[in-house]
Design an enzyme around this catalytic site. Structure first.
Site, PDB file in Angstrom:
ATOM      1  N   ILE A  11       1.929   8.704  29.495  1.00 31.95           N
ATOM      2  CA  ILE A  11       1.802  10.166  29.527  1.00 31.95           C
ATOM      3  C   ILE A  11       0.338  10.581  29.476  1.00 31.95           C
ATOM      4  O   ILE A  11      -0.065  11.557  30.107  1.00 31.95           O
ATOM      5  CB  ILE A  11       2.617  10.816  28.388  1.00 31.95           C
ATOM      6  N   SER A  33      -7.517   3.376  21.423  1.00 34.60           N
ATOM      7  CA  SER A  33      -6.483   2.512  21.994  1.00 34.60           C
ATOM      8  C   SER A  33      -6.792   1.065  21.665  1.00 34.60           C
ATOM      9  O   SER A  33      -7.925   0.607  21.846  1.00 34.60           O
ATOM     10  CB  SER A  33      -6.405   2.692  23.514  1.00 34.60           C
ATOM     11  N   ARG A  34      -5.783   0.351  21.202  1.00 38.29           N
ATOM     12  CA  ARG A  34      -5.945  -1.082  20.955  1.00 38.29           C
ATOM     13  C   ARG A  34      -5.859  -1.894  22.245  1.00 38.29           C
ATOM     14  O   ARG A  34      -6.167  -3.080  22.260  1.00 38.29           O
ATOM     15  CB  ARG A  34      -4.895  -1.567  19.954  1.00 38.29           C
ATOM     16  N   LYS A  87       4.522  16.423  22.662  1.00 36.99           N
ATOM     17  CA  LYS A  87       5.882  16.658  22.186  1.00 36.99           C
ATOM     18  C   LYS A  87       6.623  15.324  22.039  1.00 36.99           C
ATOM     19  O   LYS A  87       6.330  14.372  22.795  1.00 36.99           O
ATOM     20  CB  LYS A  87       6.634  17.627  23.113  1.00 36.99           C
ATOM     21  N   ASP A 165      14.565  13.005  23.503  1.00 33.77           N
ATOM     22  CA  ASP A 165      13.173  13.003  23.948  1.00 33.77           C
ATOM     23  C   ASP A 165      13.024  13.857  25.205  1.00 33.77           C
ATOM     24  O   ASP A 165      12.151  14.725  25.260  1.00 33.77           O
ATOM     25  CB  ASP A 165      12.674  11.574  24.188  1.00 33.77           C
TER      26      ASP A 165
END
Length: 305
Positions: A11, A33-34, A87, A165
């Site tokens: 997303i 971010s890993r 969201k 979702d």
């Protein structure tokens, strides 16, 4: 304004990054971010590392799954940063309300974004319905989970919402366009035998008077998505289709134009920051919580990705 994205998944790459790039109010200054983040953008492995290293970044956009979002949002608010929440805004209603209180005390902006409310037809639908007498509402929100959430185990875990979702997108539109609020009266939730969240749901709402709202959410849809809301009124039928992107009143397609959902979200986020305001509407998530409280659980066949 420098902004950081926390959680660089699908997303974020598909929607948030292009929206920020197109918005003159923001500059994507860093990511968390890993997995390495984005090429050409400074990346940090943890939010704490970002907050410590970049006090000059006043805003963060949290795009990780909802189960881990509360801790990150609380840390960002405590560090005096403005926060935008993808969201659903949290894994529970109490999380969202707590974050709202914390942001107000800290004097920072908190924006619980609902991208489907920014779909092209939603604002006009809200305006047209404002003075109408509504007699019934029908929602059908059906898609293939294998297409939209392939291999994403978090949606099947507690707090991941399952079919809610996508279904919460419909509820975010519903709560925006209705002239008066409704509340849930009954629900039937279909849980695969091997999963902790539902794959389908049937919901009934009322305004306490004459209006009934029926909703069907299903993640087993084949042959194309169905994202539509039909509202019967004393002045005719209103239809929102394609997730709110298309609006028809009676037989007339309204042909509404829009800059896109996520560009509209970031424009609103910038406006909120400029005004020193927040926008935290938990009503779609409250409807989901009510469904889990009131819902009759039905066991269905196991789901395998």
């Amino acid at each position: 304004m420098p902004v950081a994205i926390v959680g660089v998944g699908k997303i974020a790459r598909d929607e948030h990054v292009p929206a920020i790039a197109a918005d003159p109010s923001f500059d994507l200054a860093a990511t968390v971010s890993r997995s390495g983040g984005l090429e050409g953008v400074e990346n940090h492995e943890t939010l704490d590392a970002l907050l410590q290293a970049r006090p000059d970044i006043p805003a963060v956009s949290l795009c990780m799954p909802p189960q881990v979002r509360f801790k990150a949002a609380r840390a960002a608010i405590a560090a005096g940063r403005h926060v935008m929440l993808e969201k659903p805004p949290g894994a529970s209603v109490s999380e969202v309300l707590t974050l709202d209180r914390l942001a107000r005390r800290a004097g920072v902006t908190l924006y619980a974004s609902w991208h489907s409310r920014a779909a092209a037809g939603v604002a006009m639908a809200q305006a047209w319905l404002a003075d109408k007498r509504l007699t019934s509402v029908r929602i059908d929100w059906k898609e293939d989970v294998r297409k939209w959430h392939p291999g994403q185990d978090w949606v099947w875990q507690p707090g991941g919402l399952g079919v809610f979702d996508p279904g919460i997108n419909a509820l975010s539109i519903l709560t925006a366009i209705l002239p008066a609020p409704v509340h849930l009266t009954e629900a039937q939730l279909s849980f695969p035998e091997n999963r902790d969240t539902p794959i389908a749901a049937e919901l009934t709402f009322t305004d306490g008077a004459d209006l009934t709202v029926a909703a069907a959410f299903d993640w087993r849809q084949e042959g194309g998505e169905i994202w539509q809301i039909e509202v019967e009124t004393d002045a005719g039928t209103l239809r929102l289709t394609e997730g709110g992107a298309r609006l028809a009143i009676g037989d007339a397609d309204q042909g509404v134009a829009s800059p896109g959902e996520y560009p509209a979200l970031y424009s609103h986020f910038a406006s909120l920051i400029a005004q020193g305001a927040s926008d935290v509407d938990a009503s779609p998530l409250i409807h989901v919580a009510d469904a889990f409280m009131l819902g009759r659980r039905i066991a269905v066949d196991p789901f395998h990705d």
